[in-house]
Design a protein around this motif. Structure first.
Motif, PDB file in Angstrom:
ATOM      1  N   LYS A  88       0.711  -1.321  -0.156  1.00 25.68           N
ATOM      2  CA  LYS A  88      -0.195   0.079   0.158  1.00 25.68           C
ATOM      3  C   LYS A  88       0.838   1.224  -0.163  1.00 25.68           C
ATOM      4  CE  LYS A  88      -3.804   2.136   2.630  1.00 25.68           C
ATOM      5  NZ  LYS A  88      -4.525   2.018   3.925  1.00 25.68           N
ATOM      6  N   GLU A 146     -11.988  -4.383  -1.517  1.00 25.21           N
ATOM      7  CA  GLU A 146     -11.935  -3.420  -0.237  1.00 25.21           C
ATOM      8  C   GLU A 146     -11.070  -2.315  -0.452  1.00 25.21           C
ATOM      9  OE1 GLU A 146     -13.887  -3.046   2.416  1.00 25.21           O
ATOM     10  OE2 GLU A 146     -15.159  -4.461   1.797  1.00 25.21           O
ATOM     11  N   GLU A 147      -9.634  -2.809  -1.180  1.00 27.97           N
ATOM     12  CA  GLU A 147      -8.783  -1.353  -1.509  1.00 27.97           C
ATOM     13  C   GLU A 147      -9.276  -0.613  -2.180  1.00 27.97           C
ATOM     14  OE1 GLU A 147      -7.709  -5.353  -4.191  1.00 27.97           O
ATOM     15  OE2 GLU A 147      -8.402  -4.834  -2.015  1.00 27.97           O
ATOM     16  N   LYS A 178     -12.320   0.319  -2.463  1.00 30.38           N
ATOM     17  CA  LYS A 178     -13.117   1.344  -1.714  1.00 30.38           C
ATOM     18  C   LYS A 178     -12.666   2.272  -1.104  1.00 30.38           C
ATOM     19  CE  LYS A 178     -17.006  -2.265  -1.356  1.00 30.38           C
ATOM     20  NZ  LYS A 178     -17.556  -3.106  -0.251  1.00 30.38           N
ATOM     21  N   SER A 179     -11.413   1.841  -0.379  1.00 33.75           N
ATOM     22  CA  SER A 179     -10.910   2.554   0.434  1.00 33.75           C
ATOM     23  C   SER A 179     -10.130   3.777  -0.556  1.00 33.75           C
ATOM     24  CB  SER A 179      -9.520   1.870   1.202  1.00 33.75           C
ATOM     25  OG  SER A 179      -8.808   2.583   1.943  1.00 33.75           O
ATOM     26  N   SER A 226     -12.376   6.386  -1.440  1.00 33.26           N
ATOM     27  CA  SER A 226     -12.928   7.296  -0.230  1.00 33.26           C
ATOM     28  C   SER A 226     -11.926   8.135  -0.092  1.00 33.26           C
ATOM     29  CB  SER A 226     -12.852   6.405   0.802  1.00 33.26           C
ATOM     30  OG  SER A 226     -13.304   7.239   2.331  1.00 33.26           O
ATOM     31  N   TYR A 227     -10.456   7.994  -0.137  1.00 30.35           N
ATOM     32  CA  TYR A 227      -9.389   8.729  -0.045  1.00 30.35           C
ATOM     33  C   TYR A 227      -9.307   9.796  -1.090  1.00 30.35           C
ATOM     34  CZ  TYR A 227      -4.286  10.085  -0.219  1.00 30.35           C
ATOM     35  OH  TYR A 227      -3.138  10.663  -0.072  1.00 30.35           O
ATOM     36  N   LEU A 272     -17.465   4.919   4.421  1.00 26.89           N
ATOM     37  CA  LEU A 272     -16.501   5.132   3.339  1.00 26.89           C
ATOM     38  C   LEU A 272     -16.380   6.853   3.274  1.00 26.89           C
ATOM     39  CD1 LEU A 272     -16.842   2.604   0.707  1.00 26.89           C
ATOM     40  CD2 LEU A 272     -14.866   2.769   2.324  1.00 26.89           C
ATOM     41  N   HIS A 286     -14.850   8.428   6.091  1.00 28.56           N
ATOM     42  CA  HIS A 286     -13.321   8.658   5.722  1.00 28.56           C
ATOM     43  C   HIS A 286     -13.046   9.676   4.794  1.00 28.56           C
ATOM     44  CE1 HIS A 286     -11.116   5.479   7.799  1.00 28.56           C
ATOM     45  NE2 HIS A 286     -12.110   4.661   7.578  1.00 28.56           N
TER      46      HIS A 286
END
Length: 1216
Positions: A785, A864-865, A867-868, A871-872, A902, A905
């Motif tokens: 990451k 999931e990565e 989605k994260s 969000s970022y 999300l 975040h």
């Protein structure tokens, strides 16, 4: 054959000629020292008898050699023979001739020292201890008693714990000798009882103490007996440490009473009383607390006790005219060889020092009561006492430095503020001491001044002028020793470095002469220190290059010549060589415009020093100083040689040399880039490419920075661009894939890519393709990451450096990747989202229509990565244009329940970024902040810990922007019935306490107690959140909590205790698993204490924390042991006496303490080696392996450092 040789030697030892006997005894000693020597059963008795016989030889040389033979003999014969020798020597000691008594005593001590096995020690004790006790009690002469007590003391010190059944009888016999008429017997008895005391049971120790106390209560006893009993009390305290604590209630009032009521001539009684009180303060820090006030008052009273001398001198001024008067006065000073009052003053000073060292919480009181008294006593007439007073004042200053490290002058009760008020008095008093004839006094005075400037930089700005005559005299006077010169120069260096240059301008003429003279001193340490001072003098002479407040030109020549003489001299100490090189570089960089004629002769010397391995590193740093000079010194005569040497140094194994070389090359390229040939640049770039890797990120950062400098400054040189593309760029693309890349190295890499585009050496499209392709997963798996984040940041910087057109086309390309929803495209989508987020954070993307909707569609990805990352990206895009995108995020949170986590975040990214700078804060204030708060408070009670943490961080960051609205709202929710809400509030407070000052500070000051008192909440999650908030406050803004610590510390200590109600057993079928729910809370509590020791040491009583809380933590879970050992190591350095008492309380003896720590070192080291061995066959270490290995390694180093600290502070407590 060996035994036949020994037999011959033994026959010669009985001869009549003393020379023969001497030579034979010497031969025997040589044989006994041989590893191969072994005596048989027939030879053993002959050996022992003849050696014992030689002890009584008429020749002293022969008997002395016989004593030396005993040491190896004990190891070569059986235990029974050793016991037999001990018995015979005891008999000689007690019943033998007087002239042989000393020899027998020495021989017996030699045997005892050489006994190493427990079995032999027990036999020796059983055999000789009763005889020695009999010698003490049977009415023998005082000399015999003293010898017996001396030997018995050695025996008990080493093996006292082996004969516990005889302790009672021994103690009774020894206590009876305290009333003996002979002073020497009483003194030896005190020492012997002190050796026995650590082995005594609590009952016997109480008996011994009660016996001595009862004797002290008998006021009709002779004064010499009272003195002995007081000595006995002090010796017991020093011997048993914390175990004497329960008896302080009787002992302390008695000693204080004896001290105040003793007759005027009984100085020894007062001295012994104060020494005993000093021991109580150091060895029983917990139990002595109620009596510290009385002991402090007593010490302050007797530190000026001088009944035979009245100091009627008026307050003298600091004029130089008083020098002669002072000399006359010191010549006619009162002296009295029989006056022993100085012993009382010395003991008082040491007792006061003990209180200062062991009681940091009394520091403010010390400045109010003790500091003025100490300053007054600087005029002490007895030199040794004066040194102790200086040392006590230095301890006060050091403790102030420890306690107030990193703090300002908080208020009028803070130690630093109180010390500032005393500085004029200190300087005035020290000035008197600098006019004294005694060199020792002057050294002590400079030591005080040096420590004062370390603790309070810039405190002498208005007072320095008064010290100049004393400094001149110390450096110029023929009677000055090297130590005095070094101390004076060291003070001068520190004071020049910590004060404004303008302070010293009026005194340059007076100071420059002595400093330059000291450079020529014959002692190398004086010369080295003088050169360091000269470096500071150069800075003072020309602090800036624009305005000249002082005409420095007259000083250039003398300074240059003095340093050149040392620089050119090869035959001198390395320290002097290095100091001369450093100082000359400062002179050239500061006065180079006035040294043009001298440079051609001086610069080659510096180049020559680069060729010497010893001075190479210092010379490299010297050229960096010269290159950074704004005067642009002409280096044309040596530049090519210097660059060539530096390039070669990049291949050296010495890391420090390579670091210094990179920095120097960078400075040279910036200043003299046009004079360096293109071939040199190619060679430099080739060497730099080998340094760019994640094996050494700091080195890689320096190498990349140098690359950037070369690219920007020499972009017109075609060969430079080619070398960068072919050699440096491939290494940079490998580095960017590293999971370890961060900080300075990552920033340097971003700058490198931006420089490549801006210099037009490499096309934007080529670089972008290279970066995007770097992110592709390899056969071994996808990138970490952190690596993906690094690539995205470099892409963003690259786009911004290339201009708006290239940036817009890149964004459209990234949008196209997101619109492609094929499942094989997940890695590209992940990268595209990260890139968009990084670009959006730096640039407004509102021109790209519907970009927010394209990003939010990725929330529905099955990965999931992604989605994260989405969000970022959404949060960072909003940072670029708050007015457009923040309402969009808020509306989505209201309407999209499934995406709330999300979206929260994303909101967190916005708030966290905007709360950092004032512009962002005003932008966020103008937005709908009320709506944000309502939204966040609605999620405070969420069952998901992740949601609560995000909400808490958002609330904390908003509190920095709108404290008037948020702090009262948070305070109201501390009483919420929902534990999750209370925990969220505490975590929000943690995020709101940042290091920088802000408008929240004033509001938080009055309200923080409400939040921190959640530490006594019934829910453990709330308590842990409150502990974390307290830890953050202690680290970032200790002034907020200092007044609350008396109430908070007991509550915090309570969180370090293992609570059985938080331990549960989970039944997993075949086996059961014990879960400790309080583990994380205890760990957080100990970490909080660790932080408090750094910032609020004056509010912490170490003794009450060490026992029982810290000692309990040392036996806790492995995760709790780590912060406990860090705390213990820190306390051992700052409060050694409290640590010693606490550790002895737990382990009994200091040897046991060290054994525990060393065993812990071995345990941690074994774990580390085992894990390394287990991973040896694997191709790579997993994250878990790396983490566990690092954990073991940290434990090992902590335990090892703690052992070193204990040894350095407490070596006096170790037996042989």
């Amino acid at each position: 054959m060996a035994n036949m040789n020994i037999t011959g030697i033994l026959e010669k030892m009985t001869g009549k000629d003393k020379d023969y006997r001497y030579m034979a005894t010497s031969d025997l000693l040589s044989e006994l020292n041989k590893e191969s020597f072994k005596a048989d059963q027939d030879l053993e008795p002959k050996l022992t008898n003849i050696v014992l016989q030689q002890l009584e030889d008429a020749s002293g040389d022969v008997s002395g050699l016989a004593v030396k033979c005993l040491a190896p003999l004990v190891k070569k014969v059986g235990e029974e023979r050793v016991v037999e020798m001990g018995n015979k020597l005891c008999d000689k000691l007690l019943n033998g001739k007087e002239q042989h008594r000393d020899t027998a005593s020495i021989a017996l001590k030699t045997i005892i020292v050489e006994v190493t096995t427990t079995s032999l020690a027990e036999k020796i004790l059983i055999s000789i201890a009763p005889q020695l006790i009999n010698g003490v009690t049977s009415g023998k002469s005082a000399e015999i008693k003293c010898e017996c007590l001396d030997i018995l003391g050695d025996v008990l010190h080493r093996f006292g714990n082996l004969i516990t059944k005889n302790h009672a009888s021994m103690l009774t016999a020894l206590l009876s000798q305290l009333n003996c008429n002979q002073a020497s017997v009483r003194k030896k008895s005190v020492s012997c009882i002190a050796s026995l005391a650590p082995c005594l049971s609590d009952d016997l120790l109480a008996k011994a103490t009660l016996h001595v106390v009862q004797l002290l209560k008998n006021r009709s006893a002779k004064s010499e007996i009272a003195r002995t009993n007081i000595q006995m009390i002090g010796a017991l305290s020093r011997s048993v440490g914390y175990r004497f604590g329960p008896h302080l209630g009787e002992a302390v009032p008695l000693l204080i009473n004896y001290c105040t009521s003793a007759s005027e001539n009984d100085e020894e009684l007062r001295e012994y009383s104060l020494q005993a009180l000093e021991s109580f303060v150091l060895r029983c820090p917990r139990d002595i607390s109620p009596y510290c006030e009385g002991i402090l008052n007593l010490s302050l009273e007797y530190i000026s006790y001088d009944p035979n001398f009245t100091d009627s001198m008026e307050e003298d001024t600091d004029d130089e005219g008083h020098d002669e008067e002072d000399d006359d006065e010191s010549a006619n000073e009162y002296t009295d060889d029989e006056d022993a009052s100085w012993k009382v003053r010395r003991a008082s000073a040491k007792c006061l020092s003990a209180i200062i060292v062991s009681r940091p919480q009394m520091l403010s009181k010390m400045y109010q009561e003790a500091c003025p008294k100490l300053i007054e006593r600087f005029r002490e007439r007895e030199e040794n006492v004066k040194m102790d007073i200086f040392n006590t004042f230095i301890e006060l200053l050091r403790q102030t430095g420890n306690v107030t490290k990193g703090q300002g002058d908080i208020d009028e009760s803070s130690p630093r503020w109180l010390l500032k008020q005393e500085v004029p008095k200190v300087v005035k008093s020290i000035n008197r001491q600098l006019r004294e004839k005694s060199v020792k006094t002057k050294v002590g005075a400079f030591s005080v001044l040096k420590e004062l400037v370390v603790v309070l930089p810039d405190c002498l700005a208005d007072l320095f002028g008064s010290l100049v005559p004393g400094i001149e005299k110390a450096l110029n006077d023929k009677s000055s020793t090297s130590n005095l010169k070094i101390e004076a120069l060291a003070f001068l260096r520190i004071v020049m470095a910590s004060h404004s240059p303008s302070v010293f301008h009026p005194y340059i003429k007076a100071l420059s002469g002595p400093i330059l003279s000291a450079i020529g001193d014959r002692y190398y340490k004086v010369t080295a220190e003088a050169l360091r001072v000269c470096g500071e003098l150069v800075r003072v002479l020309r602090p800036n290059f624009e305005a000249h407040s002082l005409d420095f030109r007259p000083y250039i020549g003398p300074i240059y010549n003095a340093i050149l003489a040392r620089l050119a001299n090869q035959d001198q100490d390395q320290e002097v060589k290095e100091c001369a090189i450093s100082c000359m570089s400062l002179v050239i960089s500061t006065f180079g415009d006035g040294l043009q004629r001298e440079l051609p002769s001086c610069l080659p010397i510096l180049v020559d020093r680069m060729g010497n391995e010893i001075t190479r590193l210092t010379a490299v740093k010297a050229f960096a100083v010269i290159a950074n000079s704004p005067l642009r010194i002409d280096l044309s005569c040596v530049l090519d040689h210097v660059v060539s040497e530096l390039t070669a140094f990049l291949r050296k194994a010495n890391r420090a040399l390579r670091q210094a070389t990179l920095g120097t090359l960078n400075s040279l390229v910036v200043t003299y880039g046009g004079q360096i040939g293109s071939s040199s640049y190619e060679t430099i770039l080739a060497e730099l490419s080998t340094l760019i890797s994640d094996m050494d990120l700091h080195m890689a950062a320096l190498a990349l920075e140098l690359c950037c400098t070369i690219i920007v400054d020499r972009k017109s040189i075609q060969n430079v661009g080619l070398a960068v593309r072919s050699k440096v760029l491939p290494q940079a693309l490998i580095l960017i894939r590293s999971a370890l890349l961060q900080g300075q190295a990552l920033q340097a890499l971003q700058k490198f890519f931006a420089s490549l585009v801006q210099s037009a050496n490499t096309s934007f499209d080529t670089l972008l393709d290279s970066l995007i392709s770097t992110a592709k997963p390899s056969q071994s798996g996808g990138l970490a990451k952190q690596a993906l984040s690094s690539i995205a940041q470099c892409v963003a910087v690259l786009c911004l450096a290339a201009g708006d057109q290239k940036c817009a086309s890149t964004i459209e390309m990234l949008k196209g990747i997101l619109k492609d929803d094929s499942s094989t495209n997940s890695a590209k989508q992940h990268m595209a989202l990260l890139c968009l987020g990084e670009i959006g954070r730096r640039k407004d993307l509102s021109n790209h229509v519907q970009i927010e909707n394209i990003v939010i569609e990725s929330f529905q990805s099955p990965f999931e990565e992604i989605k994260s990352a989405a969000s970022y990206a959404l949060g960072n895009i909003a940072v670029g244009n708050l007015s457009k995108y923040l309402p969009f995020i808020l509306d989505q949170i209201d309407n999209q329940q499934k995406k709330q986590y999300l979206l929260l975040h994303s909101l967190k990214e916005v708030i966290a970024r905007q709360s950092v700078d004032h512009t962002g804060q005003s932008e966020l204030q103008d937005s709908n902040i009320v709506k944000i708060l309502a939204l966040l408070f609605n999620h405070c009670e969420s069952e998901e810990e992740g949601v609560r943490n995000v909400v808490a961080e958002c609330l904390g960051k908003i509190a920095l922007i709108e404290p008037q609205k948020l702090i009262p709202a948070l305070k109201e929710r501390t009483c919420s019935p929902a534990a999750n809400t209370r925990a969220t509030v505490a975590i929000a407070i943690k995020y709101s306490i940042v290091e920088r000052a802000g408008k929240i500070d004033e509001i938080m000051c009055s309200e923080i107690s409400t939040f921190l008192m959640l530490i006594k909440d019934s829910d453990r999650h709330v308590r842990r959140a409150a502990v974390l908030a307290l830890s953050t406050a202690a680290h970032n803004k200790p002034s907020l909590i200092k007044g609350l610590l008396p109430e908070l510390l007991p509550l915090l200590y309570d969180q370090t205790v293992v609570k059985q109600e938080l331990i549960r057993t989970v039944d997993l079928g075949p086996f059961k698993h014990v879960v400790d729910d309080g583990l994380e809370l205890r760990k957080a509590a100990f970490e909080c204490v660790d932080t408090l020791l750094d910032t609020c040491l004056d509010q912490v009583n170490p003794s009450s924390f060490i026992v029982p809380f810290l000692l309990s933590g040392l036996g806790d879970h492995y995760d709790v042991k780590m912060p406990c050992h860090l705390i213990l190591s820190k306390l051992a350095d700052k409060c050694p006496s409290a640590v010693l008492a606490g550790l002895l309380y737990n382990f009994g003896t200091l040897s046991d303490v060290l054994y525990y720590m060393l065993s812990f070192c071995r345990e941690a080291n074994d774990a580390l080696l085992a894990r390394a061995h287990g991973c040896a066959g694997a191709r790579s270490l997993t994250k878990k392996d790396l983490g566990a290995s690092a954990h073991c390694r940290v434990h090992f180093y902590v335990a090892n450092a703690l052992c070193n600290t204990i040894l350095s502070h407490f070596s006096f407590g170790l037996t042989s």
